[in-house]
Design a protein around this motif. Sequence first.
Motif, PDB file in Angstrom:
ATOM      1  N   CYS A  90      59.656  -8.398  10.946  1.00 32.17           N
ATOM      2  CA  CYS A  90      60.223  -7.236  10.260  1.00 32.17           C
ATOM      3  C   CYS A  90      61.400  -7.658   9.383  1.00 32.17           C
ATOM      4  N   CYS A  93      64.896  -4.947   9.501  1.00 33.11           N
ATOM      5  CA  CYS A  93      66.018  -5.036  10.438  1.00 33.11           C
ATOM      6  C   CYS A  93      66.404  -6.484  10.716  1.00 33.11           C
ATOM      7  N   CYS A  99      64.620  -1.198  14.099  1.00 27.40           N
ATOM      8  CA  CYS A  99      64.496  -0.246  12.989  1.00 27.40           C
ATOM      9  C   CYS A  99      63.246   0.609  13.165  1.00 27.40           C
ATOM     10  N   CYS A 102      59.612  -1.098  13.121  1.00 28.23           N
ATOM     11  CA  CYS A 102      59.104  -1.996  14.154  1.00 28.23           C
ATOM     12  C   CYS A 102      59.466  -1.562  15.564  1.00 28.23           C
TER      13      CYS A 102
HETATM   14 ZN    ZN Z   1      62.450  -3.784  12.201  1.00 30.57          ZN
END
Ligand code: ZN
Lengths: 319, 116
Positions: A90, A93, A99, A102
């Motif tokens: 991801c 983040c 975040c 994910c």
């Molecule tokens: Zn994330």
Amino acid sequence: MEGASYQRFPRVKIREVKDDYMKFELRDTDASIANALRRIMIAEVPTIAIDLVEIEVNSSVLNDEFISHRLGLIPLTSERAMSMRFSRDCDACDGDGQCEYCSVEFYLRVKCLSDQTLDVTSKDLLSSDHTVVPVDYSDASSGFDNSTNKGIIIVKLRRGQELRLRAIARKGIGKDHAKWSPAATVTFMYEPEIYINEDMMETLSLEEKKELVESSPTKVFDIDPENKQVIVVDPEAYTYDDEVLKKAEAMGKPGLVEIHAKEDSFIFTVETTGAVKASQLVLNAIDVLKQKLDAVRLSDDTVEADDQFGELGAHMRGG
Amino acid sequence: MNAPDRYERFVVPEGVKKVSYERDTKIMNAATFTVEREDHTIGNIVRMQLHRDDSVLFAGYKLPHPLQYKILLRIQTTSQSSPMQAYNQAINDLDKELDHLKNQFEGELAKHTRDY
Ligand SMILES: [Zn+2]
């Protein structure tokens, strides 16, 4: 240069589908494909499960890690998992894994205020995403009273005890940790082909026929009540135990019954934890296998490097 | 304490190639493919698909060690083909087989969910 194709065209026949169970026949392919699908359903189809727990208050009888482990094992509805990101991939983040792309956030806040023991269950988990929630096992068709179904028990609290925590659920696969496996059981068996030598069977007395039928630990054979002939009632009940074959041998009648496993026919049973539907699990497994195959294609630079090597080799050989 | 991280089993480390190819120096049309972070799932289907190819003289795979997360796939072909060509063909055929399987399964599922 394009080589000849050796592609197969498998056939599928579904026998039974329920939300978390299905049975189907797979034909015209080999055990390697059947087994690859089975392995992927168990260990490589992604789901969502709790992966991080921050405990604020825990005055229950179970310690923090014990509760965290139990939370991880609760199946969460994971239809979204295939299109979700792994936290490690991801960008949003940057490895934090917290975040919205994910992860899914859960809260659990329970305190027991009465003399009655309070059950803390999966239904007390509050999700930040209505598509990712603990699997609901109350089934209207089961005949049980749904009002008593409270989900999966996490811990029990007595008066004054409290549990307050925040949990982060992430996408993962069973290969990483079994809590991410969507499969309860996935099995396949070779379809058996049972042949009875009728001429030889005629030489048996009814008593002997009964003995033969009884020799199988599972009910594969029976005696036709009409004409007293041995018939195959359920070939798939056969567990490849060889008992009837040994019995025939012992009776001095080798070849009385012959049983072969058809090498291109399989009977699958798939049961899920409820994280995804059984039918969806099979489809996801096919997609995952396709992605895996795509990942193992040779890269262009590997091919180029070999082409140069090839020329060099030809040059050295005097070509 | 010193156990490898669990993700080591399926995440290809940075700077490592997913598939590398090494020609055999002694045998014509023979090569070894090293596939990183794969196991029996891929190894066995590719091997069995290669066995269907008439130009393949030998195809075998091994998982050298349970803590070495890679497989080795060895292919020898006739001069009509090459290990690389056979490997690509096997993957293409498997990919098409799975496309077909997916269509079959979806078709069957539609029949069953209609009256379900
Ligand atoms: Zn994330």
